[in-house]
Motif scaffolding. Structure first.
Motif, PDB file in Angstrom:
ATOM      1  N   ARG A  20       0.828  -1.401  -0.104  1.00  0.00           N
ATOM      2  CA  ARG A  20      -0.103   0.131  -0.047  1.00  0.00           C
ATOM      3  C   ARG A  20       0.827   1.319   0.022  1.00  0.00           C
ATOM      4  N   VAL A  21       1.813   1.214   0.919  1.00  0.00           N
ATOM      5  CA  VAL A  21       2.761   2.437   1.094  1.00  0.00           C
ATOM      6  C   VAL A  21       3.457   2.755  -0.170  1.00  0.00           C
ATOM      7  N   GLN A  22       3.722   1.762  -0.990  1.00  0.00           N
ATOM      8  CA  GLN A  22       4.547   1.981  -2.421  1.00  0.00           C
ATOM      9  C   GLN A  22       3.874   2.861  -3.221  1.00  0.00           C
ATOM     10  N   SER A  23       2.391   3.023  -2.944  1.00  0.00           N
ATOM     11  CA  SER A  23       1.484   3.823  -3.974  1.00  0.00           C
ATOM     12  C   SER A  23       1.894   5.447  -3.737  1.00  0.00           C
ATOM     13  N   LEU A  24       2.774   5.613  -2.672  1.00  0.00           N
ATOM     14  CA  LEU A  24       3.215   6.947  -2.412  1.00  0.00           C
ATOM     15  C   LEU A  24       3.978   7.226  -3.576  1.00  0.00           C
ATOM     16  N   ILE A  25       5.017   6.204  -3.807  1.00  0.00           N
ATOM     17  CA  ILE A  25       6.001   6.346  -4.888  1.00  0.00           C
ATOM     18  C   ILE A  25       5.468   6.995  -6.165  1.00  0.00           C
ATOM     19  N   GLY A  26       4.212   6.554  -6.368  1.00  0.00           N
ATOM     20  CA  GLY A  26       3.600   6.697  -7.577  1.00  0.00           C
ATOM     21  C   GLY A  26       3.117   8.402  -7.395  1.00  0.00           C
ATOM     22  N   ASP A  27       2.821   8.604  -6.315  1.00  0.00           N
ATOM     23  CA  ASP A  27       2.374  10.377  -6.382  1.00  0.00           C
ATOM     24  C   ASP A  27       3.795  11.133  -6.509  1.00  0.00           C
ATOM     25  N   LEU A  28       4.699  10.498  -5.919  1.00  0.00           N
ATOM     26  CA  LEU A  28       6.090  11.107  -6.152  1.00  0.00           C
ATOM     27  C   LEU A  28       6.259  11.583  -7.680  1.00  0.00           C
ATOM     28  N   LYS A  29       6.129  10.258  -8.472  1.00  0.00           N
ATOM     29  CA  LYS A  29       6.381  10.477  -9.686  1.00  0.00           C
ATOM     30  C   LYS A  29       5.559  11.373 -10.475  1.00  0.00           C
ATOM     31  N   TYR A  30       4.277  11.598 -10.223  1.00  0.00           N
ATOM     32  CA  TYR A  30       3.449  12.665 -11.142  1.00  0.00           C
ATOM     33  C   TYR A  30       4.033  14.029 -10.450  1.00  0.00           C
ATOM     34  N   VAL A  31       4.604  14.173  -9.154  1.00  0.00           N
ATOM     35  CA  VAL A  31       5.192  15.507  -9.013  1.00  0.00           C
ATOM     36  C   VAL A  31       6.344  15.806  -9.944  1.00  0.00           C
ATOM     37  N   LEU A  32       7.196  14.704 -10.291  1.00  0.00           N
ATOM     38  CA  LEU A  32       8.234  14.902 -10.939  1.00  0.00           C
ATOM     39  C   LEU A  32       8.463  14.789 -12.377  1.00  0.00           C
ATOM     40  N   ILE A  33       7.110  14.345 -12.865  1.00  0.00           N
ATOM     41  CA  ILE A  33       7.091  13.846 -14.272  1.00  0.00           C
ATOM     42  C   ILE A  33       7.471  15.005 -15.140  1.00  0.00           C
ATOM     43  N   SER A  34       7.073  16.179 -15.092  1.00  0.00           N
ATOM     44  CA  SER A  34       7.506  17.165 -16.100  1.00  0.00           C
ATOM     45  C   SER A  34       8.471  18.341 -15.117  1.00  0.00           C
ATOM     46  N   ARG A  35       9.368  18.212 -15.966  1.00  0.00           N
ATOM     47  CA  ARG A  35      10.569  19.021 -15.557  1.00  0.00           C
ATOM     48  C   ARG A  35      10.116  20.488 -15.740  1.00  0.00           C
ATOM     49  N   PRO A  36      10.695  21.280 -14.691  1.00  0.00           N
ATOM     50  CA  PRO A  36      10.347  22.865 -14.904  1.00  0.00           C
ATOM     51  C   PRO A  36      11.181  23.307 -15.793  1.00  0.00           C
ATOM     52  N   SER A  37      10.495  24.190 -16.678  1.00  0.00           N
ATOM     53  CA  SER A  37      11.185  24.969 -17.560  1.00  0.00           C
ATOM     54  C   SER A  37      12.192  26.165 -17.156  1.00  0.00           C
ATOM     55  N   GLN A  38      11.464  26.996 -16.035  1.00  0.00           N
ATOM     56  CA  GLN A  38      12.191  27.755 -15.458  1.00  0.00           C
ATOM     57  C   GLN A  38      12.088  27.697 -13.673  1.00  0.00           C
ATOM     58  N   TRP A  39      13.293  27.988 -13.437  1.00  0.00           N
ATOM     59  CA  TRP A  39      13.492  27.531 -11.761  1.00  0.00           C
ATOM     60  C   TRP A  39      13.400  29.171 -11.136  1.00  0.00           C
ATOM     61  N   ASN A  40      12.839  29.091  -9.978  1.00  0.00           N
ATOM     62  CA  ASN A  40      13.078  30.280  -8.958  1.00  0.00           C
ATOM     63  C   ASN A  40      13.634  29.793  -7.757  1.00  0.00           C
ATOM     64  N   ASP A  41      13.827  30.908  -7.129  1.00  0.00           N
ATOM     65  CA  ASP A  41      14.715  30.645  -5.965  1.00  0.00           C
ATOM     66  C   ASP A  41      13.839  29.537  -4.929  1.00  0.00           C
ATOM     67  N   GLN A  42      12.513  29.846  -4.764  1.00  0.00           N
ATOM     68  CA  GLN A  42      11.448  29.080  -3.851  1.00  0.00           C
ATOM     69  C   GLN A  42      11.738  27.600  -4.384  1.00  0.00           C
ATOM     70  N   LEU A  43      11.575  27.434  -5.791  1.00  0.00           N
ATOM     71  CA  LEU A  43      11.801  26.032  -6.221  1.00  0.00           C
ATOM     72  C   LEU A  43      12.634  25.309  -5.875  1.00  0.00           C
ATOM     73  N   ARG A  44      13.824  26.085  -5.953  1.00  0.00           N
ATOM     74  CA  ARG A  44      15.177  25.535  -5.564  1.00  0.00           C
ATOM     75  C   ARG A  44      15.361  25.036  -4.385  1.00  0.00           C
ATOM     76  N   VAL A  45      14.883  25.898  -3.473  1.00  0.00           N
ATOM     77  CA  VAL A  45      14.892  25.549  -1.705  1.00  0.00           C
ATOM     78  C   VAL A  45      14.053  24.368  -1.700  1.00  0.00           C
ATOM     79  N   LYS A  46      12.623  24.272  -2.142  1.00  0.00           N
ATOM     80  CA  LYS A  46      11.953  23.463  -2.034  1.00  0.00           C
ATOM     81  C   LYS A  46      12.438  22.053  -2.485  1.00  0.00           C
ATOM     82  N   PHE A  47      12.896  22.154  -3.729  1.00  0.00           N
ATOM     83  CA  PHE A  47      13.275  20.877  -4.355  1.00  0.00           C
ATOM     84  C   PHE A  47      14.596  20.363  -3.565  1.00  0.00           C
TER      85      PHE A  47
END
Length: 1723
Positions: free
Chosen positions: A451-478
């Motif tokens: 069951r817990v592994q489905s969390l990895i699926g959520d992580l995949k959706y977060v990362l599936i499209s790469r950011p075309s532009q970065w800002n400082d906040q995004l860098r910190v959070k990433f």
């Protein structure tokens, strides 16, 4: 219970109250009310419990429940929903809603919610990720139809993304949803377009209803309803509600329910099905005590092994309100479809914060309580969310944030960090070092881990499209997220360590799967994190630092003792560690991530631009390479067999480490890490550490080889393998440059190289290539972008699949030591490549291909090739190879050394080519290999050793490679010498000598090959001469054995092509002029004892293995129910052939005694098997089935072989039709009288005249020996048993009829087959069918000898009376209800028994056969004319009316006269005659086959070829006039009264005036149903198919019958029916009505053809749908578009026509015995 029963039906007062109810008045009252919520709740409190849940089954089930449901629906609509609609709209709901819809400006989103099994389409080129899909309608109207797309079936519940610009890179709209001028702007508020009063009312009523629904669906008190909903009077009525869980099986639930609520098995199955489908179901209704009792039984029964089933006793009012809450949610979903303004209003209501603040809106409450709800409730509220929030672009974004918060997520909300922390928290078991430990998991925890592994699926959706532009906040959070991720990897670092077992085998296999499951799930995440880092330099540098610091914090354990090593004059300090003694782990995710980031530093050139920002100085290369190197050494040692005692878990780990699913982030990264280390170290030091970890230093540091030879043989072998593996590792470290960042290559080149090497093994199908390539997070491999440039595609035939073949120009890129080859792949590839080179006349050397240049960061790797340690190793191996006697080396070791030398030479050549002068070439391998070796191996130089090996006889295989190396050396020397101004000249000249040497070589080879060929031809000529000489000397002997050989093949003589023996007589197969069989002796050989024997009636019986089955292949009426076996009278076959009995044979012959012994052995074996293992499924011994001992073909009986019919008796007279009819009439009268007198039924009848010499009581002598007679009985009874589905009974008078029937039916089906395939009638049948028909026909003519004589006489009397009706025969069928060919076969075969009673021998049996044929032919002509349709045919007749047409018209007019003009008038005689010719042809062809086999007459030449002249040849062969109407004309006086009697039968007039379906002639061949060309059309049809039994529920496995086109709900409890006392699934049950127990189905969701035979046999067969790559997709796993392949479908149809389905099933089941048996009867 009585209390409960009493308030089932509302009393009449209540009914009248319902009738007088006005929704409009109620709505008006609500409008005036000050507290609307109180009013509405009061209304619901009064009415809901009085409408819903008044009896035992809320939500269906039980008898009359559908009527009850309709009543509930109607009452809900009128009393509960109508007032809501009146209130909302302020007018009549139907007009109000129509007005809203008219004014609505819809959103461009499609939002179609998918049903279970509906097709969905995802564009592989334009979709943002694989979850973006289109419904079928949008897809067909979109641009993606022309792109590469993937088609799958929906699990139900998702929705179509058409119109959502974020989901598609391009083409977001289909034609229907493209925004137009009047589409509103997405920013505009749609509610502003509605009248303000509707919005206000909508807001208030939506708030109340949504709050009501949310409260009830999240309600957890079983006995109380929420405040304000208390019912006016409260009864003691409860439901015992059972909930679904994921622990208990169907069987457990069914068993428990039977005990708890004492219901039948069927009811329990229905309960369990509903619980599984809806998530809950009431299983009992009554007072509290009654329900509580059932609850306690259920809990007690299910709590033994696991958690008990969840059961609650709920008050009926709570259940009623919950039911209405679901209806109310559905209503909200429907209302907002009419107006986007109302949709926006509902969104505002749903997301408005409640008084509790954070996470308190109604939607939040629903989501937070999601896991507490039952399935049915979840489905309905998900549907509402999709219809409302997700269809409104503004609220979709707000909802996304809420949804993420509900799970505490989002990049702004620190999404990545939160998910990873949650995940790590759930994996609690750690060891002392904080690493995960999975081996202590219980089953429950393992389930939770899943069951817990489905969390990895959520992580995949977060990362599936790469950011075309970065800002400082995004860098910190990433980077915060990355920290958490590194913590996770740190827990994985070094988990599941292994230690080599010595002495005894490991006792318990350690747990390894969980760790690899986790690794596989994280593979894409790790890759995506690297992709993110790659897009921003600052993030990349920071990530690299973080990774390095985490790595340094988990150091290697201290305290290993330092040692120094020296090899080839170099020394290095390291520490003592041995993989074969200490702990080693395969899981090193931190090292591998660092390797990936290091490559990115090189690829983005960050390393060269900002070296000061990187902590490269902190890196300690020996430490970096240590653990990956151990891992690779572990693999090498496992290959060398040193870890055998560690069991399968280690083998599996090594397998997955290299497997395509894991290798990208495991094996590949370890190689890269070694490359990183090697590029930063002294190459000699690096190699010495490698030697030390491989535990090989002692072999190369001193000359201990001599000592070592006497050592243990196993140790020698192990070390040899380790040396090979180490050399391979060095090759990979130096040569694997196809990673962008290590070598200067593009990512596509990496894919192309993979494909080249896969196709070098053998041509491969598209799916095999896809499996061999790693997928990215979007399930793409990049294959399609390069495949066409490197390979050509070969289309498949009727079987097999399309294959890609490597284009020859790419073979030069082949590398024998490609790092992704397994051992097996490597040897296959080597073999294939050498073979190709030999065929092309080239030498068989497989030199290394040109490597791409390295990136600057890795440039120093090449120095490994020219360092002293490697040269010493190469020198040592070559030195051992010079003296072949010692066992201390292997050929593959030598091959690897040669390869390494080759790589080094190519590297040097490339540097020379690219350099501007001699001075900047640092790589100088050639000069180093010409120096003699250092001490201690004082041998010559590497080059000298190679030259001495070139002509060594024991190294013939490597000769070409050594020659190639020597040529390269001389080539490079020439280049160095001529290193003049331009290096290009040097190259072109330098190539010279190599080419000339190669040409010489080629010429030499060609000369040798030519000499060898001449030698071969000479020897063959000598042998052939000797053979001729020998035959001439022993002529007589050969002549004799050839004759015997011809006789012994079981071929009857008629099969020899008549063109060889010119026939003067015109061939006739029936009647006095027939020509008898040419060769009376027939010799056959038994396949079991190999003994030869002649077929004789009085000899030992010989039998033919056969398979008898019921068949509906020719059926023209599938609706006719199967006859009752006990009462069925088979004497007359109806022309619709609704069911026949077919016999087939494999053509193998045995002695009857041999066969009996064989069958008894099979039975014994089967009885023994039953104790061990139930049911061997490919044949059923209890039903007499067995496999042919020779070809393993399924058989269930044997046909005895009987001798040929005797030639006609020249002395017998041939009476005319008139005389014969008179005589036969007298004979039948006598027989009838005799039978009546035996049964005592003739008191006052006068005895008929007995013809001279006719003795009723004559008992003919049996013409067969006892063994033949026994077999005659055996086959008759088998056919009877299968054909009628009854128990064997030799005395049953129907036995001979069934045998005649199978003879007639088999001939008819073979005639159809030949007709459909346009083959000639004779000469084109395979031997097995020919032998089968021959044996079957002869057998049928003799089977009456084993039956009671009187019964055969009775049959003849009845059959003859049908042809020659008289007043006494009342039960004769009408001429339209008899199949004439069956009638012909039955009368001819039964006449033999009557003819034996005639002692006068006045007429021959042949003339009787001819007269019977004439009679039946005329009857068939009448049958055709009576049933011919009268539509005009456009073709006009040529010339004036011929004789045929005149006679046809005469006969037709006669029939009209007899029938008083029921028949229409026909003007064109030509048209009628044409119809007669076409209609009677199948009958004549079948008759020709029948008499050919009965009388063994060779067919005329015209019938051996397909073409013109068939009709005349056929008629003359059957001794008929070619104008068939002359039969009627010439025997006018005899036939006229018969025709009149046929026409006067009441059945004829009834049929012609529309009483039942008329069969027209010729009967069309049955075809399988037409299938659509595009498979998704089928899926779409099946998705709207609902299960016929479970109230509109979607069928899970819709299955299409290919014979009749019915859709069935297969493989589910709901549609099981009882057949012959056993529960069977829908498909099996259908086969009994549609195919007499045999079925062909297409499982639509699996794209699989299913063959079923009976209840226990079945098999899956490849479907006729192929993708563009010529492959089937069983299970629809790949999702490529599928299209119908007409040839493959025809092949399935041909199998069906040939009655070959049972045989295919038999072979398939015999081949798959090891598989888990499938319960075919439940499909």
């Amino acid at each position: 219970m009585a209390a409960a029963e009493s308030d089932r039906d509302p009393p009449s007062a209540l009914r009248s109250e319902f009738l007088n109810f006005s929704a409009r008045d109620t709505a008006t009252r609500w409008l005036e009310a000050s507290d609307l919520k109180h009013e509405v709740y009061h209304h619901l409190a009064v009415y809901v419990p009085r409408i819903l849940c008044l009896g035992p089954t809320p939500g269906g089930g039980g008898a009359g429940s559908s009527r009850e449901e309709q009543r509930e629906e109607l009452a809900c609509q009128l009393l509960l929903l109508a007032p809501l609609e009146w209130y909302l709209l302020g007018e009549e709901p139907s007009t109000g809603l129509a007005l809203l819809q008219e004014k609505n400006q819809p959103s461009p989103l499609c939002g179609h919610v998918f049903k279970v099994g509906e097709p969905t389409y995802s564009c592989r080129e334009c979709a943002a990720d694989p979850t973006c899909v289109l419904c079928m309608q949008c897809f067909l109207g979109s641009v993606h139809r022309e792109h590469r797309y993937r088609m799958t079936t929906s699990g139900g519940g998702g929705f179509c993304d058409c119109g959502d610009a974020e989901a598609w890179k391009k083409g977001p709209y289909c034609h229907k949803h493209t925004p137009t001028a009047n589409t509103r702007d997405s920013e505009e508020d749609p509610a502003a377009l509605l009248p303000a009063d509707i919005v206000a009312r909508g807001y208030s009523i939506f708030s109340i209803i949504l709050k009501y629904a949310v409260d009830l669906l999240t309600w957890d008190q079983e006995d109380q309803v929420p405040a304000g909903l208390e019912p006016p009077e409260r009864g003691d009525t409860y439901y015992c509600m059972l909930f679904n869980d994921e622990v208990h099986t169907y069987e457990q639930v069914i068993y428990t329910l039977q005990k708890a609520v004492s219901c039948s098995q069927k009811e329990a199955v229905s309960f369990a099905t509903t619980v599984d489908r809806d998530g809950r179901k009431s299983v009992r209704y009554g007072d509290f005590q009654f329900c509580e009792q059932a609850k306690s039984v259920i809990v007690r029964n299910t709590s033994r092994q696991s958690k008990p089933l969840r059961v609650e006793v709920m008050h009926s009012s709570v259940v009623a309100h919950q039911c209405f809450a679901l209806k109310a949610l559905s209503w909200l979903g429907q209302v907002i479809q009419y107006s986007d303004g109302l949709r926006r209003t509902l969104c505002q209501v749903g997301l408005q914060r409640g008084p509790e603040g954070e996470n308190s809106s109604l939607v939040d409450q629903l989501m937070l309580n999601d896991s507490k709800m039952w399935k049915g409730a979840r489905n309905i509220y998900h549907q509402l969310l999709m219809n409302s929030l997700l269809m409104d672009l503004k609220y979709k974004k707000i909802f996304a944030i809420q949804f993420a918060k509900a799970r505490m997520l989002m990049v702004e909300e620190n999404l990545m960090k939160t998910i990873i922390r949650t995940f790590v928290d759930h994996l609690r078991h750690r060891d002392l070092h904080g690493r995960f430990q999975f081996d202590r998991y219980t089953a429950q925890q393992a389930f939770k881990f899943g069951r817990v592994q489905s969390l990895i699926g959520d992580l995949k959706y977060v990362l599936i499209s790469r950011p075309s532009q970065w800002n400082d906040q995004l860098r910190v959070k990433f980077l915060e997220g990355l920290d958490a991720f590194l913590e996770l990897l740190k827990c994985m670092q070094g988990m599941d360590p292994v230690v080599r077992q010595v002495g005894q085998h490991i006792e318990m296999e350690p747990e390894w799967e969980a760790a690899f499951t986790l690794q596989m799930k994280l593979t894409h995440i790790i890759t995506m994190i690297q992709d993110w880092c790659c897009t921003d330099e600052r993030v990349l540098i920071e990530a690299y630092r973080k990774c390095l610091s985490v790595l340094s914090s988990c150091h290697l354990p201290e305290g290993e003792q330092p040692i120094s090593l020296s090899v080839a004059g170099h020394t290095v300090e390291t520490f003592r560690y041995q993989v074969s003694q200490d702990k080693v782990s395969i899981h090193l995710p931190l090292y591998r991530l660092l390797a990936g980031l290091h490559v990115l530093l090189s690829r983005t050139e960050v390393a060269s631009r900002f070296p000061e920002q990187l902590p490269l100085g902190e890196l300690s290369p020996p430490l970096l390479i240590e653990l990956p190197l151990r891992c690779l050494v572990l693999c090498a040692q496992v290959h060398a067999g040193m870890w055998r005692r560690n069991g399968f878990s280690l083998i599996n780990q090594i397998y997955y480490y290299h497997n395509v699913k894991c290798r990208v982030e495991m094996f590949d990264k370890d190689i890269i890490m070694l490359q990183v280390g090697a590029s930063m170290m002294d190459p000699n030091h690096f190699l010495m550490i490698v030697l030390s970890r491989f535990e090989l230093v002692h072999i190369f540091s001193s000359d201990c080889r001599k000592r070592y030879r006497e050592a243990n043989k196993d140790v020698v072998q192990q070390n040899n393998t380790l040396i090979e593996e180490m050399l391979h590792l060095i090759m990979m470290v130096v040569g694997e440059r196809y990673v962008s960042g290590v070598g200067q290559v593009e990512p596509l080149e990496e894919v192309r190289r993979e494909i080249i090497h896969q196709l070098s093994i053998r041509p491969m199908a598209h799916s095999e290539l896809v499996k061999a390539l790693p997928e990215n997070g979007n399930k793409e491999t990049g294959l399609e972008r390069v495949i066409d440039s490197v390979a050509s595609f070969k289309k498949p035939g009727v079987t097999g699949r399309g294959l890609y073949e490597l284009r020859p120009e790419w073979t030069k890129h082949f590398n024998l030591y490609f790092h992704h080859y397994s051992r097996a792949d490597q040897s296959k590839a080597e073999e294939a490549q050498r073979k190709t080179r030999r065929q092309n006349g080239e030498d068989t050397a497989l030199p290394p291909p040109l490597p791409p240049p390295l990136c600057p960061l890795f440039a120093s790797l090449v120095n490994l090739l020219q360092c002293d340690v490697l040269l010493a190793v190469e020198g040592a191996v070559l030195h051992w190879a010079v003296e072949p006697s010692g066992g201390g080396w292997t050929e593959s070791m030598l091959q690897r050394v040669l390869h390494l030398v080759g790589v080094a030479l190519l590297e040097e050549q490339q540097q020379l080519e690219n350099s501007s002068g001699d001075d900047d070439v640092t790589f100088n391998y050639t000069s180093k290999i010409t120096r003699p070796g250092e001490a201690p191996s004082t041998s010559g130089s590497v080059l000298a050793l190679l030259e001495s090996l070139q002509n060594a006889p024991h190294l013939e295989v490597h000769k070409d490679m050594i020659s190639w190396i020597l040529k390269m050396v001389s080539n490079i020397k020439t280049m160095r010498e001529r290193s003049s101004s331009t290096s290009t000249v040097a190259v072109s000249q330098g190539q010279g000598p190599e080419e000339t040497v190669r040409d010489k070589d080629k010429a030499e080879r060609k000369r040798k090959a030519d000499m060898a060929r001449l030698r071969r031809e000479k020897i063959m000529a000598q042998m052939s001469e000797m053979q001729k000489h020998f035959i001439n000397e022993n002529k007589e002997l050969f002549q004799q054995s050839l004759e015997e050989l011809e006789a012994s093949t079981s071929a009857p003589p008629e099969r020899r092509p008549p063109s060889l023996e010119p026939v003067c007589v015109s061939q006739v197969c029936v009647g006095p002029r027939r020509v008898g069989g040419a060769e009376p002796r027939q010799l056959v050989t038994c396949i079991l004892c190999q003994e030869e024997q002649e077929v004789r009636g009085h000899g030992r019986a010989m039998v033919l293995a056969a398979f008898v089955q019921r068949s509906t292949v020719l059926s023209k009426n599938r609706r006719r129910s199967l006859p009752d076996p006990e009462r069925h009278d088979p004497v007359f076959m109806h022309p619709d052939l609704s069911m026949g009995v077919h016999t087939a044979s494999c053509g193998h012959i045995m002695h009857a005694t041999c066969w009996q012994r064989y069958f008894e052995a099979v039975q014994l074996k089967e009885q023994r098997r039953q104790q061990r293992l139930r049911g061997h499924t490919s044949y059923d011994v209890e039903n007499g089935e067995f496999l042919c001992p020779l070809c393993e073909c399924l058989s269930n009986t044997v046909i005895p072989l009987l001798p040929q019919t005797r030639p006609p008796d020249p002395s017998a007279s041939h009476p005319s039709l008139e005389a014969w009819l008179r005589l036969t009439n007298q004979q039948t009268a006598v027989l009838r009288f005799a039978h009546r007198s035996q049964s005592g039924g003739v008191a006052e009848e006068a005895e008929p005249v007995v013809p001279e010499g006719f003795r009723v009581d004559f008992a003919p002598q049996n013409p067969f020996s006892s063994s033949v007679s026994e077999m005659v009985t055996a086959f008759s009874v088998s056919a009877y048993k299968v054909g009628l589905k009854v128990n064997p009974n030799e005395q049953d008078p129907r036995v001979p009829v069934v045998v005649w029937s199978t003879c007639a039916y088999t001939i008819q089906s073979i005639e159809r087959l030949l007709m459909d395939e346009q083959k000639p009638l004779f000469g084109s049948l395979p031997c097995r069918q020919d032998d089968c028909l021959s044996a079957l026909t002869r057998f049928s003519s003799a089977c009456w000898t084993s039956a009671p004589v009187t019964s055969t006489h009775t049959h003849f009397v009845r059959l003859f009376t049908a042809l020659h009706p008289d007043s006494s025969a009342a039960d004769a069928p009408c001429v339209l209800d008899m199949d004439m060919f069956h009638l012909l076969v039955y009368t001819v075969l039964s006449y033999n028994s009557v003819h034996t009673l005639d002692q006068s021998r006045w007429s021959s049996v042949d003339s009787a056969h001819l007269h019977l044929l004439h009679l039946v032919t005329v009857a068939h002509l009448v049958q055709i004319l009576l049933t011919s349709t009268t539509e005009e045919v456009c073709m006009e007749q040529d010339g004036a009316g011929s004789e045929e047409e005149e006679l046809t018209c005469q006969l037709y007019d006669r029939l009209r006269k007899h029938l008083n003009s029921v028949l229409p008038e026909v003007t064109s005689g030509w048209q009628l005659y044409r119809r007669i010719k076409v209609g009677i042809l199948p009958f004549l062809r079948s008759a020709a086959l029948f008499f050919h086999y009965l009388n063994s007459t060779a067919p005329p030449a015209d019938l051996l070829v397909a073409g013109p002249g068939q009709w005349e040849a056929l008629c003359s062969y059957l001794s008929l006039p070619s104008n068939l109407l002359q039969l009627h004309q010439s025997q006018h006086t005899q036939l006229e009264p018969l025709i009149q009697r046929w026409c006067c039968h009441p059945g004829v007039r009834r049929a012609l005036q529309g009483g039942g379906a008329i069969i027209r002639f010729p009967r069309e061949s049955n075809r399988l149903i037409d299938l659509p060309e595009d498979y998704s059309v089928l899926i779409n049809q099946a998705s709207s198919f609902t299960c016929p039994r479970s109230g509109g529920d979607k069928a899970r496995a819709p299955t299409l019958c290919l014979v009749c086109g019915s859709l069935l709900c297969s493989q589910s409890y709901c549609c099981q029916t009882e057949v012959e006392g056993e529960d069977v699934g829908a498909c099996t049950a259908h086969t009994f009505t549609c195919g007499a127990g045999l079925g062909l189905f297409l499982r639509v969701r699996e794209s699989q053809v299913l063959f079923v035979a009976g209840k226990t046999k079945g098999c899956f067969y490849p479907p006729p749908y192929l993708d563009d790559y010529g492959e089937t997709d069983q299970g629809l796993k790949r999702g490529n578009p599928l299209h119908l392949c007409a040839e493959r479908y025809r092949k399935i149809e041909r199998l069906w026509h040939q009655h070959g389905i049972a045989e295919v099933i038999g072979h398939a089941q015999e081949a798959n015995q090891t598989l888990v048996a499938i319960d075919w009867q439940h499909l």
